[in-house]
Each structure stands twice: as C-alpha cells, then as structure tokens.
Design a protein around this motif. Structure first.
Motif, mmCIF file in Angstrom:
data_model
loop_
_atom_site.group_PDB
_atom_site.id
_atom_site.type_symbol
_atom_site.label_atom_id
_atom_site.label_comp_id
_atom_site.label_asym_id
_atom_site.label_seq_id
_atom_site.Cartn_x
_atom_site.Cartn_y
_atom_site.Cartn_z
ATOM 1 N N MET A 1 0.917 -0.993 -0.010
ATOM 2 C CA MET A 1 0.049 0.001 -0.092
ATOM 3 C C MET A 1 0.708 1.296 0.009
ATOM 4 O O MET A 1 0.572 2.225 -0.642
ATOM 5 C CB MET A 1 -1.104 0.061 1.162
ATOM 6 N N LEU A 2 2.039 1.410 0.675
ATOM 7 C CA LEU A 2 2.622 2.483 1.123
ATOM 8 C C LEU A 2 3.515 2.582 -0.580
ATOM 9 O O LEU A 2 3.749 3.890 -0.802
ATOM 10 C CB LEU A 2 3.711 2.637 2.232
ATOM 11 N N ARG A 3 3.806 1.810 -1.266
ATOM 12 C CA ARG A 3 4.477 1.826 -2.747
ATOM 13 C C ARG A 3 3.483 2.764 -3.446
ATOM 14 O O ARG A 3 3.851 3.480 -4.447
ATOM 15 C CB ARG A 3 4.847 0.481 -3.112
ATOM 16 N N ARG A 4 2.055 2.524 -3.084
ATOM 17 C CA ARG A 4 1.171 3.382 -3.940
ATOM 18 C C ARG A 4 0.807 4.726 -3.393
ATOM 19 O O ARG A 4 0.640 5.761 -4.064
ATOM 20 C CB ARG A 4 -0.117 2.534 -4.262
ATOM 21 N N ALA B 1 2.294 6.633 -1.082
ATOM 22 C CA ALA B 1 3.608 7.613 -0.754
ATOM 23 C C ALA B 1 3.812 8.525 -2.023
ATOM 24 O O ALA B 1 3.728 9.826 -1.846
ATOM 25 C CB ALA B 1 4.758 6.998 -0.364
ATOM 26 N N PRO B 2 4.018 8.080 -3.183
ATOM 27 C CA PRO B 2 4.184 8.816 -4.253
ATOM 28 C C PRO B 2 2.957 9.684 -4.579
ATOM 29 O O PRO B 2 3.164 11.003 -5.149
ATOM 30 C CB PRO B 2 4.828 7.806 -5.548
ATOM 31 N N LEU B 3 1.868 9.272 -4.537
ATOM 32 C CA LEU B 3 0.567 9.995 -4.782
ATOM 33 C C LEU B 3 0.391 11.243 -3.794
ATOM 34 O O LEU B 3 0.040 12.221 -4.151
ATOM 35 C CB LEU B 3 -0.542 9.019 -4.700
ATOM 36 N N ALA B 4 0.638 10.699 -2.464
ATOM 37 C CA ALA B 4 0.520 11.839 -1.568
ATOM 38 C C ALA B 4 1.603 12.869 -1.667
ATOM 39 O O ALA B 4 1.359 14.271 -1.474
ATOM 40 C CB ALA B 4 0.526 11.167 -0.081
ATOM 41 N N ALA B 5 2.719 12.546 -2.268
ATOM 42 C CA ALA B 5 3.835 13.649 -2.379
ATOM 43 C C ALA B 5 3.397 14.352 -3.400
ATOM 44 O O ALA B 5 3.714 15.514 -3.352
ATOM 45 C CB ALA B 5 5.132 13.027 -2.802
ATOM 46 N N LEU C 1 6.605 9.450 3.230
ATOM 47 C CA LEU C 1 6.117 8.465 4.052
ATOM 48 C C LEU C 1 6.947 7.124 4.303
ATOM 49 O O LEU C 1 7.295 7.099 3.154
ATOM 50 C CB LEU C 1 4.677 8.256 3.582
ATOM 51 N N GLU C 2 7.038 6.982 5.466
ATOM 52 C CA GLU C 2 7.965 5.751 5.398
ATOM 53 C C GLU C 2 7.560 4.833 6.696
ATOM 54 O O GLU C 2 7.194 5.310 7.642
ATOM 55 C CB GLU C 2 9.585 6.302 5.611
ATOM 56 N N LEU C 3 7.410 3.659 6.423
ATOM 57 C CA LEU C 3 7.185 2.751 7.485
ATOM 58 C C LEU C 3 8.316 2.429 8.206
ATOM 59 O O LEU C 3 9.673 2.241 7.960
ATOM 60 C CB LEU C 3 6.700 1.235 6.980
ATOM 61 N N MET C 4 7.889 2.573 9.600
ATOM 62 C CA MET C 4 9.108 2.311 10.815
ATOM 63 C C MET C 4 8.595 0.988 11.402
ATOM 64 O O MET C 4 7.723 0.931 12.345
ATOM 65 C CB MET C 4 9.140 3.482 11.838
ATOM 66 N N GLU C 5 9.281 -0.053 11.183
ATOM 67 C CA GLU C 5 8.979 -1.494 11.469
ATOM 68 C C GLU C 5 9.899 -2.099 12.540
ATOM 69 O O GLU C 5 10.930 -1.752 12.615
ATOM 70 C CB GLU C 5 9.082 -2.200 10.298
ATOM 71 N N THR C 6 9.318 -2.464 13.600
ATOM 72 C CA THR C 6 9.896 -3.130 14.471
ATOM 73 C C THR C 6 10.820 -4.490 14.114
ATOM 74 O O THR C 6 11.753 -4.930 14.928
ATOM 75 C CB THR C 6 9.076 -3.587 15.842
ATOM 76 N N ALA C 7 10.545 -5.107 13.180
ATOM 77 C CA ALA C 7 11.018 -6.114 12.525
ATOM 78 C C ALA C 7 10.322 -6.183 11.163
ATOM 79 O O ALA C 7 9.382 -5.715 10.714
ATOM 80 C CB ALA C 7 10.621 -7.421 13.259
ATOM 81 N N THR D 1 -2.868 20.165 6.226
ATOM 82 C CA THR D 1 -2.527 20.068 4.900
ATOM 83 C C THR D 1 -2.157 18.540 4.551
ATOM 84 O O THR D 1 -2.492 17.863 3.493
ATOM 85 C CB THR D 1 -1.343 21.007 4.200
ATOM 86 N N VAL D 2 -1.366 17.946 5.456
ATOM 87 C CA VAL D 2 -0.760 16.438 5.297
ATOM 88 C C VAL D 2 -2.236 15.677 5.204
ATOM 89 O O VAL D 2 -2.359 14.617 4.642
ATOM 90 C CB VAL D 2 0.157 16.240 6.159
ATOM 91 N N ALA D 3 -2.970 15.913 6.509
ATOM 92 C CA ALA D 3 -3.965 15.161 6.572
ATOM 93 C C ALA D 3 -5.031 15.245 5.253
ATOM 94 O O ALA D 3 -5.647 14.314 4.821
ATOM 95 C CB ALA D 3 -4.906 15.379 7.884
ATOM 96 N N LEU D 4 -5.212 16.490 4.722
ATOM 97 C CA LEU D 4 -6.043 16.617 3.672
ATOM 98 C C LEU D 4 -5.426 15.780 2.418
ATOM 99 O O LEU D 4 -6.101 14.924 1.942
ATOM 100 C CB LEU D 4 -5.770 18.097 3.240
ATOM 101 N N VAL D 5 -4.073 15.719 2.218
ATOM 102 C CA VAL D 5 -3.786 15.076 1.072
ATOM 103 C C VAL D 5 -3.359 13.757 1.206
ATOM 104 O O VAL D 5 -3.757 12.937 0.103
ATOM 105 C CB VAL D 5 -2.251 15.727 0.539
ATOM 106 N N LEU D 6 -3.488 13.207 2.495
ATOM 107 C CA LEU D 6 -3.783 11.500 2.665
ATOM 108 C C LEU D 6 -4.948 11.097 2.240
ATOM 109 O O LEU D 6 -5.348 10.106 1.724
ATOM 110 C CB LEU D 6 -3.519 11.549 4.196
ATOM 111 N N ARG D 7 -6.080 11.977 2.531
ATOM 112 C CA ARG D 7 -7.423 11.617 2.378
ATOM 113 C C ARG D 7 -7.658 11.884 0.632
ATOM 114 O O ARG D 7 -8.532 11.072 0.098
ATOM 115 C CB ARG D 7 -8.482 12.651 3.010
#
Length: 345
Positions: A189-192, A194-198, A211-217, A268-274
């Motif tokens: 999902m993030l691969r789709r 992140a570039p659209l939101a940017a 946008l970047e996932l911060m994973e514990t593993a 504005t970030v919240a707006l572009v995410l929606r």
C-alpha cells in the motif's frame, strides 16, 4: 458514485431533513457548532463508512435511535441504504434487504476528512497505524480478517507472557505468520500511497512530503525477532515486536512532521492523505467515492484554497463545509442549530 437523496432522523445535533444532492461541489456553510461535522459524519456513515465508538453515540439526546437513508448511484446501478443506530448497535438494509457491512466494501462509498485526522500527523503512532490499516481494509477484506486474527493471537501471547511464558510458542508462531502478511500488505500500500501523497502535497503546499514505514521487524525477521526479545517480553509481560508497534513516519522537507509541522502544515498533510485515498479508491473501483471535506479551507492561504477548490470541482461529487461560502462555489447550503436550508443554488 454519488448521493441522489439523503434523509436523516434522530442523528445527533441534526434536525430531521431530506436532501437532494446534485453532481459537483456543494458547500455547507454555518458557524462553529452549527452541525456541519455531524452532517458530514451522517453522509459518511450512510455511504457505509466505518463507525468509531458506540452506535448509541450517534443518537440525538431524547431519541431512541438514529435513522439514515441514502440513495446512491454508481457504475453498477443504484443502491438504497438504510441504517439504524441504537443501544443495540448499528443495523443495515441494502436495497431493502438485511445485509452485512462487509457487502458495502464492494462500493466506493465516501472519503471523509474529519477533524480528528490531525492526530494522524501529530498524534501517537497508533493513530497512523489506524489510518493505514483502515485504508488497506477498504481494498482487501483479507486484510481486515488478518488484523482480527493477529489481534487475537496478540492477546493470547500477552496472556501467556504474563503467566510466565508457558505455552507461548504456538501464539508466537501465529503472530509471526499473520504479522508477516500484514507487513507485506502495508508495504504494498505504501508503494502506491507515498508517491501519490507527495504529488498532491507539492500541488497544494509547494513542499516535499515523504512517508516511510518504521517497522520493529521486517516480515522475514519477525519470527526471529520475537524469539530474540522473549526474555525482555517475559519481564514486561507484553509483546514488543510486530505490526502493533510499528509507525508511519511523516516528514516535510526532511523534518519530522510529528515534532516540527505547524497546525496548518499538519492539516494539509491530513488533507492530501484523504485526497490520495480518494484517488486510490477511484482507481480500484473504476469510479470515484463521494468526497467529504470538513472545514479545511479556513487553514489554507488563498493560493492553496484556489488549488484545492480547483481540484475538488473536478470530482464527481463533493461536499465541503466552511464558516463562509468559498469563492466560486455555486451551490451553497446554510446550516444553523442542526437545520439545513438552501442559501444559494
């Protein structure tokens, strides 16, 4: 997809009303606490939107239940949706027959920029996880089922840790299997997203959003990481690794948005995410959801307001709320004390 007719009765802070919505952009104008947000919430729920909190919270003071009716038109025809909210929960009729809300995931529904979306940017990691999980679930019933299975395994593993670790291994295996699949789906999902939101952020804010996932593993290392941290988890009685501990990092021009974004930037970030969610759902279904934007223009300068309104006017159907009528919007509804009236059409 668009609303044709909408009715409401007994919904919190709204007087009973019936509304016909044309294609294009409609503005709902009123003072603060006039009922604008409640109207958008009612529209969102009437289109099958996800409910947060008890159903009874949607019922007006003194009423036994809230009732919503929507007639929507999509690429595959018309849908009649009736919903009731009461102490017994939320119930649904789809085309006059009892139905489950899972069936509504097959239609585009609505995308709602709500006041609490600010917390997706400035709040705790759980707010960003919830945003991402809810978004993916709109595309994949499998993901929703995975989340449920993962949460059950997590509760069982935590109970085993609190009991000294006896029988923890089977729950670790389940957690690792479900968790790895969840992580893979989040990455896709993030691969789709992140570039659209940017792209949308650059158009509205003239800056760089990442946008970047911060994973514990990683998915591949999740099972091993659970084993490595087991002594610490036994001491604390809680699972410290997995999707339930991950975060979605949001940065603006290389700065951590959680720490450094202004309220206007965060909105504005919240707006572009929606808006990105709206675009992704349109591509997925082959038709656009209804777009619902709550009081967003007040926090944008004139240039960004013009850019947003130009974008929204290209959407099949959108409803935007404001304290004053935005420039260039032809259809305006007034709202006062929860009652609607046509101000300009």
């Amino acid at each position: 997809m668009r609303f044709l007719r909408f009715k409401s009765r007994g919904f919190r802070n709204l007087k009973p009303f019936e509304l016909t919505l044309p294609p294009g952009l409609t503005a709902v104008v009123g003072k603060n606490a006039a009922g604008k947000t409640n109207l958008l919430e009612a529209l969102y729920l009437a289109a099958g939107g996800e409910l947060r909190g008890p159903a009874l919270d949607r019922v007006a003071f003194g009423a036994r239940e809230a009732w919503l009716f929507a007639e929507l038109e999509g690429a595959l025809g018309r849908y009649r949706i009736e919903e009731r909210f009461s102490s017994e929960g939320r119930s649904l009729l789809l085309n006059d027959a009892p139905a489950s809300f899972k069936e509504l995931s097959e239609i585009p529904g609505a995308v709602w920029l709500r006041p609490e979306d600010l917390a997706v940017v400035k709040g705790a990691p759980e707010e960003r996880r919830r945003f991402l999980d809810t978004l993916i679930a709109r595309f994949s019933p499998r993901y929703r089922a995975l989340l449920g299975a993962y949460e059950r395994a997590l509760r069982q593993r935590n109970a085993a840790l609190k009991a000294g670790g006896r029988g923890v291994e089977p729950f670790s295996e389940r957690l690792a299997a479900y968790g790895a699949e969840i992580l893979e789906m989040r990455r896709r999902m993030l691969r789709r997203l992140a570039p659209l939101a940017a792209e949308l952020f650059r158009a509205l804010a003239l800056g760089e959003l990442a946008l970047e996932l911060m994973e514990t593993a990683s998915p591949e290392r999740l099972r091993a990481r659970l084993s490595e941290r087991l002594p610490e988890e036994l001491e604390r009685g809680v699972t410290l690794t997995g999707p339930h501990r991950d975060d979605l990092a949001v940065s603006l021009d290389g700065r951590d948005a959680v720490r450094f974004a202004s309220r206007g930037e965060a909105r504005t970030v919240a707006l572009v995410l929606r808006l990105a969610e709206h675009r992704l759902l349109e591509a997925h279904h082959g038709e656009a959801p209804v777009l619902l934007l709550d009081d967003v223009v007040a926090e944008l300068d004139e240039e960004r307001q013009r850019a947003l309104l130009a974008y929204v006017q290209g959407v099949e159907q959108a409803v935007i709320t404001a304290t004053h009528a935005p420039a260039g919007v032809d259809r305006v509804l007034g709202i006062k004390d929860g009652a609607l009236e046509v101000a300009r059409a």
